[in-house]
Design a protein around this motif. Structure first.
Motif, PDB file in Angstrom:
ATOM      1  N   ARG A 184      21.935  25.566  29.581  1.00  0.00           N
ATOM      2  CA  ARG A 184      23.237  25.283  28.979  1.00  0.00           C
ATOM      3  C   ARG A 184      24.048  26.560  28.791  1.00  0.00           C
ATOM      4  N   LEU A 185      23.394  27.628  28.384  1.00  0.00           N
ATOM      5  CA  LEU A 185      24.088  28.899  28.213  1.00  0.00           C
ATOM      6  C   LEU A 185      24.597  29.414  29.553  1.00  0.00           C
ATOM      7  N   ALA A 186      23.800  29.269  30.603  1.00  0.00           N
ATOM      8  CA  ALA A 186      24.235  29.695  31.937  1.00  0.00           C
ATOM      9  C   ALA A 186      25.462  28.908  32.384  1.00  0.00           C
ATOM     10  N   PHE A 187      25.495  27.628  32.052  1.00  0.00           N
ATOM     11  CA  PHE A 187      26.656  26.803  32.406  1.00  0.00           C
ATOM     12  C   PHE A 187      27.916  27.327  31.721  1.00  0.00           C
ATOM     13  N   PHE A 188      27.847  27.555  30.410  1.00  0.00           N
ATOM     14  CA  PHE A 188      29.022  28.037  29.689  1.00  0.00           C
ATOM     15  C   PHE A 188      29.394  29.456  30.109  1.00  0.00           C
ATOM     16  N   ALA A 189      28.410  30.280  30.407  1.00  0.00           N
ATOM     17  CA  ALA A 189      28.700  31.640  30.853  1.00  0.00           C
ATOM     18  C   ALA A 189      29.470  31.622  32.172  1.00  0.00           C
ATOM     19  N   GLU A 190      29.112  30.715  33.045  1.00  0.00           N
ATOM     20  CA  GLU A 190      29.830  30.610  34.321  1.00  0.00           C
ATOM     21  C   GLU A 190      31.275  30.185  34.095  1.00  0.00           C
ATOM     22  N   ARG A 191      31.480  29.228  33.199  1.00  0.00           N
ATOM     23  CA  ARG A 191      32.846  28.798  32.875  1.00  0.00           C
ATOM     24  C   ARG A 191      33.630  29.956  32.252  1.00  0.00           C
ATOM     25  N   GLU A 192      32.978  30.718  31.379  1.00  0.00           N
ATOM     26  CA  GLU A 192      33.639  31.834  30.710  1.00  0.00           C
ATOM     27  C   GLU A 192      34.088  32.889  31.710  1.00  0.00           C
ATOM     28  N   ALA A 193      33.232  33.209  32.644  1.00  0.00           N
ATOM     29  CA  ALA A 193      33.583  34.203  33.661  1.00  0.00           C
ATOM     30  C   ALA A 193      34.783  33.743  34.485  1.00  0.00           C
ATOM     31  N   GLU A 194      34.819  32.462  34.823  1.00  0.00           N
ATOM     32  CA  GLU A 194      35.957  31.931  35.576  1.00  0.00           C
ATOM     33  C   GLU A 194      37.256  32.104  34.793  1.00  0.00           C
ATOM     34  N   LEU A 195      37.203  31.817  33.498  1.00  0.00           N
ATOM     35  CA  LEU A 195      38.411  31.840  32.681  1.00  0.00           C
ATOM     36  C   LEU A 195      38.983  33.243  32.515  1.00  0.00           C
ATOM     37  N   ILE A 196      38.138  34.265  32.423  1.00  0.00           N
ATOM     38  CA  ILE A 196      38.673  35.609  32.193  1.00  0.00           C
ATOM     39  C   ILE A 196      38.953  36.381  33.471  1.00  0.00           C
ATOM     40  N   THR A 197      38.565  35.834  34.613  1.00  0.00           N
ATOM     41  CA  THR A 197      38.836  36.527  35.876  1.00  0.00           C
ATOM     42  C   THR A 197      39.917  35.834  36.702  1.00  0.00           C
ATOM     43  N   MET A 198      40.281  34.604  36.327  1.00  0.00           N
ATOM     44  CA  MET A 198      41.330  33.890  37.056  1.00  0.00           C
ATOM     45  C   MET A 198      42.711  34.389  36.639  1.00  0.00           C
ATOM     46  N   PRO A 199      43.707  34.264  37.512  1.00  0.00           N
ATOM     47  CA  PRO A 199      45.066  34.712  37.171  1.00  0.00           C
ATOM     48  C   PRO A 199      45.689  33.875  36.064  1.00  0.00           C
ATOM     49  N   ASP A 200      46.467  34.545  35.207  1.00  0.00           N
ATOM     50  CA  ASP A 200      47.236  33.899  34.148  1.00  0.00           C
ATOM     51  C   ASP A 200      48.678  34.375  34.243  1.00  0.00           C
ATOM     52  N   THR A 201      49.598  33.524  33.821  1.00  0.00           N
ATOM     53  CA  THR A 201      51.013  33.905  33.863  1.00  0.00           C
ATOM     54  C   THR A 201      51.486  34.516  32.554  1.00  0.00           C
ATOM     55  N   ALA A 202      50.752  34.294  31.449  1.00  0.00           N
ATOM     56  CA  ALA A 202      51.152  34.827  30.143  1.00  0.00           C
ATOM     57  C   ALA A 202      50.001  35.614  29.539  1.00  0.00           C
ATOM     58  N   PHE A 203      50.306  36.795  29.001  1.00  0.00           N
ATOM     59  CA  PHE A 203      49.262  37.606  28.383  1.00  0.00           C
ATOM     60  C   PHE A 203      48.845  37.024  27.042  1.00  0.00           C
ATOM     61  N   ARG A 204      47.531  36.977  26.830  1.00  0.00           N
ATOM     62  CA  ARG A 204      46.952  36.642  25.545  1.00  0.00           C
ATOM     63  C   ARG A 204      45.667  37.453  25.381  1.00  0.00           C
ATOM     64  N   PHE A 205      45.153  37.481  24.139  1.00  0.00           N
ATOM     65  CA  PHE A 205      43.952  38.270  23.897  1.00  0.00           C
ATOM     66  C   PHE A 205      42.778  37.812  24.766  1.00  0.00           C
ATOM     67  N   HIS A 206      42.716  36.509  25.038  1.00  0.00           N
ATOM     68  CA  HIS A 206      41.630  35.982  25.864  1.00  0.00           C
ATOM     69  C   HIS A 206      42.122  35.494  27.225  1.00  0.00           C
ATOM     70  N   SER A 207      43.252  35.993  27.674  1.00  0.00           N
ATOM     71  CA  SER A 207      43.739  35.560  28.972  1.00  0.00           C
ATOM     72  C   SER A 207      42.934  36.159  30.094  1.00  0.00           C
ATOM     73  N   GLY A 208      43.182  35.625  31.293  1.00  0.00           N
ATOM     74  CA  GLY A 208      42.584  36.210  32.480  1.00  0.00           C
ATOM     75  C   GLY A 208      43.386  37.421  32.919  1.00  0.00           C
ATOM     76  N   VAL A 209      43.507  37.610  34.215  1.00  0.00           N
ATOM     77  CA  VAL A 209      44.221  38.767  34.755  1.00  0.00           C
ATOM     78  C   VAL A 209      45.643  38.338  35.123  1.00  0.00           C
ATOM     79  N   PRO A 210      46.575  39.285  35.158  1.00  0.00           N
ATOM     80  CA  PRO A 210      47.955  38.914  35.493  1.00  0.00           C
ATOM     81  C   PRO A 210      48.072  38.316  36.892  1.00  0.00           C
ATOM     82  N   ALA A 211      48.832  37.257  36.988  1.00  0.00           N
ATOM     83  CA  ALA A 211      49.025  36.589  38.281  1.00  0.00           C
ATOM     84  C   ALA A 211      49.882  37.441  39.195  1.00  0.00           C
TER      85      ALA A 211
END
Length: 211
Positions: A184-211
């Motif tokens: 279960r932890l591996a599943f959530f860790a994979e989701r977490e990695a996706e969220l912080i490495t994917m492009p985002d259009t608005a900056f936030r403390f937990h956003s991903g990278v700039p699009a």
């Protein structure tokens, strides 16, 4: 925000095992984005502290039959509200007006996978909490070398408390889980990695990278 301090080694700042717990490091592009948006960084940081306190209070209300959880969440809620107050005061001193801004997709992107039935629901919430606190801790540490002395000192203090929060969430998950947590932890860790490495259009403390 300018580089005022020598860069610390992350291992010297963070709790043992935290970097291994996270699935990946915060991308350098996010650090650059944060430094280019100092007001948004502090505003969203304040919102994150308030939401963290609300999460702890929600657990206090829902799981009244878990003494250890009640004890740890009481402490966590107090600390998160204190941090919220401290960020607001720091912003006021810097002429930054606190205002509502939309949340990033990060926390909701993790919580949408929380199972509905107990005790799995609680275990998933605790694992998500551990990941959020660990990521916050790591990001504070990544920013410290680039901040002015006042903010760097403040964030150093937050690394210690957020590190305890990560450890508390993970400890509670391990104690309350009816089964091994690895899958279960591996599943959530994979989701977490996706969220912080994917492009985002608005900056936030937990956003991903700039699009």
């Amino acid at each position: 925000m300018t580089a005022m301090l020598a860069a610390p080694d992350l291992d010297d700042l963070l709790p043992p095992g935290l970097l291994d717990f996270l699935p990946c490091a915060t991308p350098d592009a996010w650090v650059d984005w944060a430094l280019a948006n100092p007001e948004l960084l502090l505003i969203d940081h304040a919102q994150c502290e308030k939401k963290a306190a609300a999460t702890a209070m929600s657990l206090l209300h829902r799981y009244v039959d878990q003494p250890l959880l009640l004890s740890r969440m009481c402490q966590l809620a107090r600390e998160e509200l204190l941090h919220f107050e401290q960020v607001i005061k720091l912003m006021e001193a810097r002429g930054i007006v606190y205002r509502h801004i939309g949340a990033s997709r990060y926390a909701e992107g993790l919580r949408r996978h929380v199972r509905g039935e107990e005790p799995h629901r609680l275990v998933d919430i605790l694992l998500v909490g551990a990941l959020i606190e660990a990521r916050s801790c790591e990001r504070f540490a990544r920013l410290i070398p680039h901040l002015d002395a006042e903010l760097a000192k403040f964030y150093r203090g937050l690394v210690k408390s957020e590190g305890r929060h990560y450890e508390d969430y993970l400890m509670l998950a391990r104690q309350l889980a009816p089964e091994a947590l690895d899958t279960r932890l591996a599943f959530f860790a994979e989701r977490e990695a996706e969220l912080i490495t994917m492009p985002d259009t608005a900056f936030r403390f937990h956003s991903g990278v700039p699009a």
